[in-house]
Design a protein around this motif. Structure first.
Motif, PDB file in Angstrom:
ATOM      1  N   GLU A 146     -35.141 -21.975  14.616  1.00 37.90           N
ATOM      2  CA  GLU A 146     -35.319 -22.950  15.697  1.00 37.90           C
ATOM      3  C   GLU A 146     -36.650 -23.697  15.599  1.00 37.90           C
ATOM      4  OE1 GLU A 146     -34.860 -20.620  19.189  1.00 37.90           O
ATOM      5  OE2 GLU A 146     -32.678 -20.402  18.960  1.00 37.90           O
ATOM      6  N   ASN A 147     -37.717 -22.983  15.182  1.00 43.17           N
ATOM      7  CA  ASN A 147     -39.031 -23.645  15.130  1.00 43.17           C
ATOM      8  C   ASN A 147     -39.356 -24.225  13.746  1.00 43.17           C
ATOM      9  OD1 ASN A 147     -39.855 -21.458  13.560  1.00 43.17           O
ATOM     10  ND2 ASN A 147     -40.866 -20.399  15.283  1.00 43.17           N
ATOM     11  N   GLY A 148     -38.388 -24.198  12.863  1.00 41.30           N
ATOM     12  CA  GLY A 148     -38.562 -24.834  11.564  1.00 41.30           C
ATOM     13  C   GLY A 148     -39.327 -24.025  10.544  1.00 41.30           C
ATOM     14  N   LYS A 149     -39.684 -22.773  10.855  1.00 42.16           N
ATOM     15  CA  LYS A 149     -40.479 -21.965   9.917  1.00 42.16           C
ATOM     16  C   LYS A 149     -39.616 -21.208   8.911  1.00 42.16           C
ATOM     17  CE  LYS A 149     -44.565 -21.245  12.798  1.00 42.16           C
ATOM     18  NZ  LYS A 149     -45.481 -20.240  13.375  1.00 42.16           N
ATOM     19  N   PHE A 150     -38.305 -21.182   9.144  1.00 42.87           N
ATOM     20  CA  PHE A 150     -37.425 -20.424   8.238  1.00 42.87           C
ATOM     21  C   PHE A 150     -37.487 -20.982   6.818  1.00 42.87           C
ATOM     22  CE2 PHE A 150     -33.389 -19.379   6.211  1.00 42.87           C
ATOM     23  CZ  PHE A 150     -33.313 -18.008   6.442  1.00 42.87           C
ATOM     24  N   SER A 151     -37.543 -22.295   6.720  1.00 43.51           N
ATOM     25  CA  SER A 151     -37.558 -22.939   5.387  1.00 43.51           C
ATOM     26  C   SER A 151     -38.819 -22.615   4.605  1.00 43.51           C
ATOM     27  CB  SER A 151     -37.413 -24.453   5.543  1.00 43.51           C
ATOM     28  OG  SER A 151     -38.492 -24.981   6.318  1.00 43.51           O
ATOM     29  N   LYS A 152     -39.853 -22.183   5.316  1.00 41.46           N
ATOM     30  CA  LYS A 152     -41.126 -21.877   4.650  1.00 41.46           C
ATOM     31  C   LYS A 152     -41.169 -20.439   4.104  1.00 41.46           C
ATOM     32  CE  LYS A 152     -43.660 -25.146   7.535  1.00 41.46           C
ATOM     33  NZ  LYS A 152     -44.754 -25.326   8.518  1.00 41.46           N
ATOM     34  N   LEU A 153     -40.151 -19.620   4.451  1.00 41.38           N
ATOM     35  CA  LEU A 153     -40.119 -18.239   3.951  1.00 41.38           C
ATOM     36  C   LEU A 153     -39.875 -18.232   2.446  1.00 41.38           C
ATOM     37  CD1 LEU A 153     -37.854 -16.532   6.681  1.00 41.38           C
ATOM     38  CD2 LEU A 153     -40.364 -16.525   6.560  1.00 41.38           C
ATOM     39  N   ASN A 154     -40.374 -17.211   1.758  1.00 39.30           N
ATOM     40  CA  ASN A 154     -40.091 -17.112   0.329  1.00 39.30           C
ATOM     41  C   ASN A 154     -38.621 -16.724   0.127  1.00 39.30           C
ATOM     42  OD1 ASN A 154     -39.755 -14.214   0.346  1.00 39.30           O
ATOM     43  ND2 ASN A 154     -41.981 -14.008   0.338  1.00 39.30           N
ATOM     44  N   ASP A 155     -38.158 -16.820  -1.094  1.00 35.83           N
ATOM     45  CA  ASP A 155     -36.735 -16.633  -1.386  1.00 35.83           C
ATOM     46  C   ASP A 155     -36.244 -15.215  -1.016  1.00 35.83           C
ATOM     47  OD1 ASP A 155     -36.575 -19.206  -2.256  1.00 35.83           O
ATOM     48  OD2 ASP A 155     -36.754 -18.706  -4.387  1.00 35.83           O
ATOM     49  N   ASN A 156     -37.092 -14.217  -1.265  1.00 31.89           N
ATOM     50  CA  ASN A 156     -36.691 -12.836  -0.958  1.00 31.89           C
ATOM     51  C   ASN A 156     -36.433 -12.656   0.538  1.00 31.89           C
ATOM     52  OD1 ASN A 156     -36.836 -11.970  -3.590  1.00 31.89           O
ATOM     53  ND2 ASN A 156     -38.957 -11.227  -3.426  1.00 31.89           N
ATOM     54  N   LEU A 157     -37.320 -13.233   1.375  1.00 33.78           N
ATOM     55  CA  LEU A 157     -37.156 -13.118   2.827  1.00 33.78           C
ATOM     56  C   LEU A 157     -35.950 -13.918   3.314  1.00 33.78           C
ATOM     57  CD1 LEU A 157     -40.850 -13.220   4.139  1.00 33.78           C
ATOM     58  CD2 LEU A 157     -39.435 -11.240   3.580  1.00 33.78           C
ATOM     59  N   LYS A 158     -35.741 -15.104   2.732  1.00 39.89           N
ATOM     60  CA  LYS A 158     -34.582 -15.906   3.129  1.00 39.89           C
ATOM     61  C   LYS A 158     -33.270 -15.172   2.795  1.00 39.89           C
ATOM     62  CE  LYS A 158     -36.605 -20.537   2.557  1.00 39.89           C
ATOM     63  NZ  LYS A 158     -36.603 -21.763   1.723  1.00 39.89           N
ATOM     64  N   GLU A 159     -33.246 -14.564   1.622  1.00 38.91           N
ATOM     65  CA  GLU A 159     -32.023 -13.889   1.191  1.00 38.91           C
ATOM     66  C   GLU A 159     -31.673 -12.735   2.133  1.00 38.91           C
ATOM     67  OE1 GLU A 159     -30.076 -11.864  -2.831  1.00 38.91           O
ATOM     68  OE2 GLU A 159     -32.261 -11.936  -2.599  1.00 38.91           O
ATOM     69  N   ILE A 160     -32.661 -11.902   2.451  1.00 38.04           N
ATOM     70  CA  ILE A 160     -32.377 -10.760   3.325  1.00 38.04           C
ATOM     71  C   ILE A 160     -32.061 -11.224   4.742  1.00 38.04           C
ATOM     72  CG2 ILE A 160     -34.730 -10.247   4.141  1.00 38.04           C
ATOM     73  CD1 ILE A 160     -32.089  -7.680   3.007  1.00 38.04           C
ATOM     74  N   ALA A 161     -32.697 -12.332   5.170  1.00 35.83           N
ATOM     75  CA  ALA A 161     -32.442 -12.870   6.506  1.00 35.83           C
ATOM     76  C   ALA A 161     -31.006 -13.356   6.621  1.00 35.83           C
ATOM     77  CB  ALA A 161     -33.424 -13.993   6.816  1.00 35.83           C
ATOM     78  N   ASN A 162     -30.543 -14.093   5.611  1.00 36.38           N
ATOM     79  CA  ASN A 162     -29.172 -14.603   5.650  1.00 36.38           C
ATOM     80  C   ASN A 162     -28.139 -13.465   5.606  1.00 36.38           C
ATOM     81  OD1 ASN A 162     -29.733 -17.371   5.866  1.00 36.38           O
ATOM     82  ND2 ASN A 162     -30.162 -17.515   3.658  1.00 36.38           N
ATOM     83  N   LEU A 163     -28.454 -12.423   4.843  1.00 36.39           N
ATOM     84  CA  LEU A 163     -27.554 -11.264   4.797  1.00 36.39           C
ATOM     85  C   LEU A 163     -27.499 -10.552   6.151  1.00 36.39           C
ATOM     86  CD1 LEU A 163     -28.337  -9.675   1.307  1.00 36.39           C
ATOM     87  CD2 LEU A 163     -26.146 -10.621   2.070  1.00 36.39           C
ATOM     88  N   ARG A 164     -28.659 -10.465   6.807  1.00 37.12           N
ATOM     89  CA  ARG A 164     -28.679  -9.803   8.110  1.00 37.12           C
ATOM     90  C   ARG A 164     -27.854 -10.582   9.138  1.00 37.12           C
ATOM     91  NH1 ARG A 164     -27.963  -5.469   9.642  1.00 37.12           N
ATOM     92  NH2 ARG A 164     -29.915  -4.349   9.348  1.00 37.12           N
ATOM     93  N   LEU A 165     -27.946 -11.906   9.089  1.00 39.60           N
ATOM     94  CA  LEU A 165     -27.144 -12.728  10.006  1.00 39.60           C
ATOM     95  C   LEU A 165     -25.651 -12.571   9.724  1.00 39.60           C
ATOM     96  CD1 LEU A 165     -29.203 -16.058  10.077  1.00 39.60           C
ATOM     97  CD2 LEU A 165     -29.026 -14.353  11.899  1.00 39.60           C
ATOM     98  N   LYS A 166     -25.311 -12.446   8.442  1.00 39.56           N
ATOM     99  CA  LYS A 166     -23.906 -12.322   8.055  1.00 39.56           C
ATOM    100  C   LYS A 166     -23.356 -10.921   8.327  1.00 39.56           C
ATOM    101  CE  LYS A 166     -20.792 -13.294   4.179  1.00 39.56           C
ATOM    102  NZ  LYS A 166     -20.710 -13.721   2.760  1.00 39.56           N
ATOM    103  N   TYR A 167     -24.220  -9.915   8.145  1.00 39.40           N
ATOM    104  CA  TYR A 167     -23.772  -8.511   8.322  1.00 39.40           C
ATOM    105  C   TYR A 167     -24.683  -7.788   9.327  1.00 39.40           C
ATOM    106  CZ  TYR A 167     -21.465  -9.596   3.866  1.00 39.40           C
ATOM    107  OH  TYR A 167     -20.719 -10.182   2.874  1.00 39.40           O
TER     108      TYR A 167
END
Length: 293
Positions: free
Chosen positions: A237-258
């Motif tokens: 929501e605050n636009g900081k997600f895109s600034k995360l490194n790839d490892n954090l983005k990957e685990i974040a997307n998996l957590r949202l999915k599962y």
């Protein structure tokens, strides 16, 4: 009938009357208990609500050719008799004390069993094991309570003591020890019944503990997952997600999915799988970043 009644009924039917010495020791066991009193200088009184218990007591006296009388007092069966023929007993303030010296000079195991059986029949009780583990015997003097405690220790049965104003008690709250004393007294059917109930209780307890543990673990996973998902949504929501490194983005997307997967399961779904500690580190880092603003 109660479990205690079943046990006493079984014990009262044991056929050992041919052995005069066993009969004598069982009678002495009865005499140590709280339900037995000295009426006068030569008369003993025993009272019980149980007809089979009074019948057992009467058979022991008959076997030893001791004259006695049975009367009713309200709902109590009361038996009285003279004790001149029982030389091993002493009296003290209307209580009966057994001569301790008799029991520590090569006493045979069957006589110990008879003595303890008589004491339990005299004023013992056992709680229904479905409810709780508790066996208790009440005595009319400290000396006789000490004696029973010592005899049970010789049979590797541990008991505890309860001191009250007018009586002394021994009690057992451990299921294994209760099973041992039932076996010692000769209540074989009661032992089988008791052990059957004890095993079922232990199995139910193990199942409940496993269920509780699984529930607790599931609750932790859910609570942690909710916190992590909220943090990820905040970053989006605050636009900081895109600034995360790839490892954090990957685990974040998996957590949202599962949202309901464990750390181990999430770690196995990564492009380069990591263990639970690796997943935990990454998700904690996402929460920290979200909390920074």
């Amino acid at each position: 009938m109660s479990f205690s009644t079943d046990v006493k009924q079984e014990l009262s039917q044991i056929n050992n009357l041919a052995d005069k010495k066993q009969v004598k020791y069982e009678l002495l066991g009865y005499l140590t208990t709280y339900n037995t009193h000295i009426v006068n200088i030569k008369t003993i009184r025993y009272a019980t609500e149980s007809d089979y218990n009074i019948n057992r007591f009467s058979k022991l006296l008959d076997n030893l050719k001791i004259e006695h009388k049975i009367e009713m007092e309200g709902n109590l069966f009361v038996i009285t008799f003279k004790f001149e023929k029982i030389g091993e007993i002493q009296t003290k303030e209307k209580s009966i004390i057994i001569n301790l010296d008799l029991f520590f000079e090569n006493i045979k195991e069957e006589y110990i069993k008879s003595f303890i059986r008589g004491a339990f029949l005299g004023s013992g009780s056992i709680t229904n094991p479905e409810t709780a583990y508790h066996l208790e015997i009440n005595f009319n003097s400290k000396e006789t309570a000490n004696l029973i405690e010592e005899l049970l220790k010789k049979s590797n049965i541990e008991v505890k003591r309860l001191f009250q104003k007018n009586k002394q008690s021994i009690y057992i709250k451990e299921g294994e020890e209760i099973s041992k004393i039932l076996a010692l007294m000769g209540a074989s059917k009661a032992v089988l019944s008791f052990e059957d109930i004890r095993i079922k209780k232990e199995m139910r307890g193990k199942v409940n503990r496993l269920v509780n543990c699984e529930t607790a673990n599931l609750t932790k996973i859910i609570n942690a997952s909710v916190e992590q998902i909220n943090a990820i949504k905040k970053l989006k929501e605050n636009g900081k997600f895109s600034k995360l490194n790839d490892n954090l983005k990957e685990i974040a997307n998996l957590r949202l999915k599962y949202p309901d997967l464990s750390y181990e399961e999430l770690g196995n779904k990564l492009a380069k799988p990591v263990g639970k500690s690796g997943v935990n580190y990454r998700l904690k880092k996402i929460i920290e970043i979200a909390q920074e603003g």
